[in-house]
Scaffold this motif. Sequence first.
Motif, short mmCIF file in Angstrom:
data_model
loop_
_atom_site.label_atom_id
_atom_site.label_comp_id
_atom_site.label_asym_id
_atom_site.label_seq_id
_atom_site.Cartn_x
_atom_site.Cartn_y
_atom_site.Cartn_z
N SER A 90 0.82 -1.22 0.00
CA SER A 90 0.00 0.00 0.00
C SER A 90 0.85 1.26 0.00
O SER A 90 0.42 2.32 -0.49
N GLY A 91 2.08 1.18 0.54
CA GLY A 91 2.96 2.33 0.50
C GLY A 91 3.27 2.74 -0.92
O GLY A 91 3.20 3.93 -1.28
N GLY A 92 3.62 1.74 -1.74
CA GLY A 92 3.88 2.02 -3.15
C GLY A 92 2.65 2.54 -3.86
O GLY A 92 2.74 3.41 -4.74
N ARG A 93 1.48 2.05 -3.46
CA ARG A 93 0.24 2.48 -4.09
C ARG A 93 -0.05 3.95 -3.78
O ARG A 93 -0.31 4.75 -4.68
N VAL A 94 0.00 4.32 -2.51
CA VAL A 94 -0.35 5.69 -2.17
C VAL A 94 0.72 6.67 -2.64
O VAL A 94 0.40 7.79 -3.06
N ALA A 95 1.99 6.24 -2.65
CA ALA A 95 3.06 7.10 -3.15
C ALA A 95 2.82 7.44 -4.63
O ALA A 95 3.00 8.58 -5.06
N ALA A 96 2.42 6.44 -5.39
CA ALA A 96 2.14 6.66 -6.81
C ALA A 96 0.90 7.53 -7.00
O ALA A 96 0.87 8.42 -7.86
N GLN A 97 -0.12 7.29 -6.19
CA GLN A 97 -1.33 8.09 -6.31
C GLN A 97 -1.07 9.56 -5.95
O GLN A 97 -1.63 10.48 -6.57
N LEU A 98 -0.21 9.78 -4.96
CA LEU A 98 0.12 11.15 -4.60
C LEU A 98 0.87 11.85 -5.73
O LEU A 98 0.68 13.05 -5.96
N LEU A 99 1.72 11.10 -6.44
CA LEU A 99 2.39 11.66 -7.61
C LEU A 99 1.38 11.98 -8.71
O LEU A 99 1.40 13.07 -9.29
N LYS A 100 0.50 11.04 -8.99
CA LYS A 100 -0.47 11.23 -10.06
C LYS A 100 -1.38 12.43 -9.78
O LYS A 100 -1.62 13.27 -10.66
N ASP A 132 5.16 14.44 0.65
CA ASP A 132 5.90 13.89 1.80
C ASP A 132 5.27 12.57 2.20
O ASP A 132 4.13 12.54 2.64
N TYR A 133 6.00 11.50 2.03
CA TYR A 133 5.48 10.19 2.41
C TYR A 133 6.61 9.31 2.96
O TYR A 133 7.68 9.23 2.37
N VAL A 134 6.37 8.66 4.10
CA VAL A 134 7.27 7.62 4.62
C VAL A 134 6.42 6.46 5.11
O VAL A 134 5.27 6.63 5.52
N SER A 135 6.98 5.27 5.04
CA SER A 135 6.31 4.09 5.59
C SER A 135 6.98 3.73 6.91
O SER A 135 7.91 4.41 7.36
N PHE A 136 6.51 2.67 7.56
CA PHE A 136 7.12 2.25 8.83
C PHE A 136 7.01 0.75 9.00
O PHE A 136 6.24 0.07 8.31
N LEU A 137 7.80 0.21 9.92
CA LEU A 137 7.74 -1.19 10.31
C LEU A 137 7.78 -1.29 11.82
O LEU A 137 8.48 -0.50 12.48
N GLY A 138 7.04 -2.24 12.38
CA GLY A 138 7.05 -2.46 13.82
C GLY A 138 6.69 -3.90 14.13
O GLY A 138 6.04 -4.57 13.33
N TYR A 139 7.11 -4.36 15.29
CA TYR A 139 6.79 -5.72 15.72
C TYR A 139 5.59 -5.72 16.65
O TYR A 139 5.47 -4.86 17.55
N TYR A 140 4.70 -6.71 16.44
CA TYR A 140 3.47 -6.86 17.22
C TYR A 140 3.29 -8.32 17.62
O TYR A 140 3.83 -9.22 16.97
N VAL A 141 2.50 -8.54 18.66
CA VAL A 141 2.10 -9.90 19.07
C VAL A 141 0.58 -9.91 19.23
O VAL A 141 -0.05 -8.85 19.27
N GLU A 200 -1.12 7.81 15.07
CA GLU A 200 -0.78 8.94 14.20
C GLU A 200 -0.77 8.50 12.74
O GLU A 200 -1.23 9.24 11.85
N GLN A 201 -0.25 7.29 12.48
CA GLN A 201 -0.19 6.79 11.11
C GLN A 201 -1.59 6.53 10.56
O GLN A 201 -1.87 6.79 9.40
N ILE A 202 -2.47 6.01 11.41
CA ILE A 202 -3.85 5.76 10.98
C ILE A 202 -4.50 7.07 10.56
O ILE A 202 -5.19 7.15 9.53
N ALA A 203 -4.28 8.13 11.34
CA ALA A 203 -4.83 9.44 10.99
C ALA A 203 -4.22 9.97 9.69
O ALA A 203 -4.92 10.54 8.85
N SER A 204 -2.89 9.76 9.53
CA SER A 204 -2.23 10.21 8.30
C SER A 204 -2.75 9.47 7.09
O SER A 204 -2.96 10.07 6.02
N TRP A 205 -2.97 8.17 7.25
CA TRP A 205 -3.45 7.37 6.12
C TRP A 205 -4.86 7.76 5.71
O TRP A 205 -5.20 7.72 4.53
N GLU A 206 -5.67 8.13 6.67
CA GLU A 206 -7.00 8.61 6.31
C GLU A 206 -6.89 9.84 5.41
O GLU A 206 -7.59 9.98 4.41
N ARG A 207 -5.95 10.75 5.75
CA ARG A 207 -5.73 11.96 4.96
C ARG A 207 -5.14 11.62 3.59
O ARG A 207 -5.59 12.14 2.57
N TRP A 208 -4.10 10.75 3.58
CA TRP A 208 -3.44 10.41 2.32
C TRP A 208 -4.40 9.72 1.34
O TRP A 208 -4.39 9.99 0.15
#
Length: 322
Positions: free
Chosen positions: A161-171, A246-255, A305-313
């Motif tokens: 999805s990072g690649g998808r939204v990055a491309a859509q933001l360019l378009k 302006d776009y960055v992705s992230f990674l995190g560990y969850y259980v 914060e990322q969830i809120a950003s993704w809603e905007r993006w």
Amino acid sequence: MIKTFRPFLTAALLATSQLVVAQGDRFPSKPIQVIITSTPGSASDAITRFLGTEVTKALGQPLVVVSKASAAGTIGAEFVRRAAPDGHTIFLGGNTTMAANLYLVKNLAYDPLKDFEPVTLVTINPLVLVVRADLPIKSVADLVARAKAKPGQMNYGIGNSGGRVAAQLLKSGAGMEAQDISFNGASQAILELVAGRLDFMFTDPMVADPFIKQGKVRALAVTSSVRLPTMGELPTMVEAGVPNYDYVSFLGYYVPRGTPRSIIDTLNGAFVKAIDSAEGQAFFRRMGMIARSSTPEGLTTFNKEQIASWERWVKQAGLEPQ
């Protein structure tokens, strides 16, 4: 003899039972599987294998990487959601699974905040825009001009999805059109780009770097608001002429939800030590990523914060759930 032996036997069995219970309570008591949602050889795979070396030393049990690739990462996320909450199944989640899917996947079967316990943030990551090397495109302006001259005829690969939204933001930002083609991971998509069946894509710097160095793809810009130290010659998208990009992705560990806090703290300590080590910092710089460990609470805050950003993006890019 029998009378004197029976109490001894009873006591021995009780002691054995208590020992088994104590051993069962120890963590970890078996290998830990780390579920990634991308293909083997991806950035997620490389990260977990690198960190796994140090985490294994700290915990005394090996980390086993298990790939459950799917376009939106839902297979891996669902697998971890249903796993026993005992710390022996960890999820490497990111912007796709833990934020974007809320807005891009219809009837999502899990909740990123309610169904998982955070362990630690790992990285924040800009993407790099690359085109196939045989195209006469030397800059983002060249790409936009070609796309406008051939409306809807150019295509691009999507590995997440990072690649998808990055491309859509360019378009949307540049007012251009191009056709998207989805793949089960960025590693798969860039092979199609190298093969000449795609025109461009946004992907992790580590995925693109070998092909950039071999001259098989050409890098044009990075998606973050600042330049990436390991690719300092590349402009940001803003510098390349796309306003407010302006776009960055992230990674995190969850259980899984319900995992005891003592286990989460044990995992957090082992992973944070590996991420923050000099070797860890150097590894992530080579990967084109920014290492950023956190407390479990810190990851929760960041995730919100990322969830809120993704809603905007998603709204900005005009995307609809599929």
